[in-house]
Design a protein around this motif. Structure first.
Motif, PDB file in Angstrom:
ATOM      1  N   SER A 172       0.820  -1.215   0.000  1.00 16.70           N
ATOM      2  CA  SER A 172       0.000   0.000   0.000  1.00 16.70           C
ATOM      3  C   SER A 172       0.852   1.263   0.000  1.00 16.70           C
ATOM      4  N   ASN A 184      -5.268   9.979  -7.689  1.00 16.06           N
ATOM      5  CA  ASN A 184      -6.628   9.541  -7.963  1.00 16.06           C
ATOM      6  C   ASN A 184      -7.302   9.440  -6.601  1.00 16.06           C
ATOM      7  N   LEU A 185      -8.327  10.236  -6.355  1.00 15.07           N
ATOM      8  CA  LEU A 185      -8.940  10.330  -5.034  1.00 15.07           C
ATOM      9  C   LEU A 185      -9.452   8.983  -4.524  1.00 15.07           C
ATOM     10  N   ALA A 186     -10.196   8.260  -5.319  1.00 14.87           N
ATOM     11  CA  ALA A 186     -10.764   6.980  -4.870  1.00 14.87           C
ATOM     12  C   ALA A 186      -9.655   6.000  -4.484  1.00 14.87           C
ATOM     13  N   SER A 187      -8.632   5.915  -5.302  1.00 14.37           N
ATOM     14  CA  SER A 187      -7.520   5.009  -5.004  1.00 14.37           C
ATOM     15  C   SER A 187      -6.738   5.475  -3.782  1.00 14.37           C
ATOM     16  N   ALA A 188      -6.562   6.768  -3.644  1.00 19.86           N
ATOM     17  CA  ALA A 188      -5.848   7.300  -2.477  1.00 19.86           C
ATOM     18  C   ALA A 188      -6.614   6.991  -1.194  1.00 19.86           C
ATOM     19  N   LEU A 189      -7.928   7.103  -1.230  1.00 17.69           N
ATOM     20  CA  LEU A 189      -8.736   6.807  -0.042  1.00 17.69           C
ATOM     21  C   LEU A 189      -8.617   5.342   0.365  1.00 17.69           C
ATOM     22  N   ILE A 190      -8.723   4.450  -0.594  1.00 22.87           N
ATOM     23  CA  ILE A 190      -8.640   3.032  -0.231  1.00 22.87           C
ATOM     24  C   ILE A 190      -7.246   2.680   0.276  1.00 22.87           C
ATOM     25  N   GLU A 191      -6.217   3.261  -0.299  1.00 19.54           N
ATOM     26  CA  GLU A 191      -4.854   2.983   0.174  1.00 19.54           C
ATOM     27  C   GLU A 191      -4.629   3.562   1.564  1.00 19.54           C
ATOM     28  N   PHE A 192      -5.206   4.726   1.846  1.00 22.41           N
ATOM     29  CA  PHE A 192      -5.108   5.315   3.185  1.00 22.41           C
ATOM     30  C   PHE A 192      -5.685   4.346   4.213  1.00 22.41           C
ATOM     31  N   PHE A 193      -6.891   3.842   3.944  1.00 26.43           N
ATOM     32  CA  PHE A 193      -7.519   2.914   4.881  1.00 26.43           C
ATOM     33  C   PHE A 193      -6.776   1.580   4.945  1.00 26.43           C
ATOM     34  N   TRP A 194      -6.251   1.136   3.820  1.00 28.64           N
ATOM     35  CA  TRP A 194      -5.488  -0.115   3.776  1.00 28.64           C
ATOM     36  C   TRP A 194      -4.241   0.006   4.651  1.00 28.64           C
TER      37      TRP A 194
END
Length: 92
Positions: free
Chosen positions: A49, A61-71
């Motif tokens: 991640s 990319n906002l959506a990908s950045a959000l999921i990686e933040f949570f990951w």
């Protein structure tokens, strides 16, 4: 296709390697070759991640950045939990 490959940068390779790490950890758990409670699982996910995050820093990319933040957060929690459980087990 070849035009796309000609424009791949080093940071694309970094992010792609991170993706392979995360997918490999998931695959290994599904094949019962690694347990989700093993230390390796959250460590591989965290490192993967972070590499994907480095790629997103350059190609946001906002959506990908959000999921990686949570990951990343979930992986850190998993690592902390592993050490807590290990400490409780050795203290008993």
């Amino acid at each position: 296709m070849f035009d796309f490959l000609a424009h791949i940068t080093w940071i694309d390779y970094v992010g792609s390697f991170g993706t392979l790490m995360v997918v490999t950890a998931y695959f290994l758990t599904q094949m019962r070759l690694m347990s989700a409670t093993d230390l390796g699982f959250p460590v591989i996910n965290l490192l993967g991640s972070l590499l994907i995050g480095a790629s997103l820093y350059v190609n946001f990319n906002l959506a990908s950045a959000l999921i990686e933040f949570f990951w990343i957060i979930i992986s850190i929690i998993g690592i902390i939990q592993w050490f807590r459980f290990r400490h409780k087990r050795t203290s008993s």
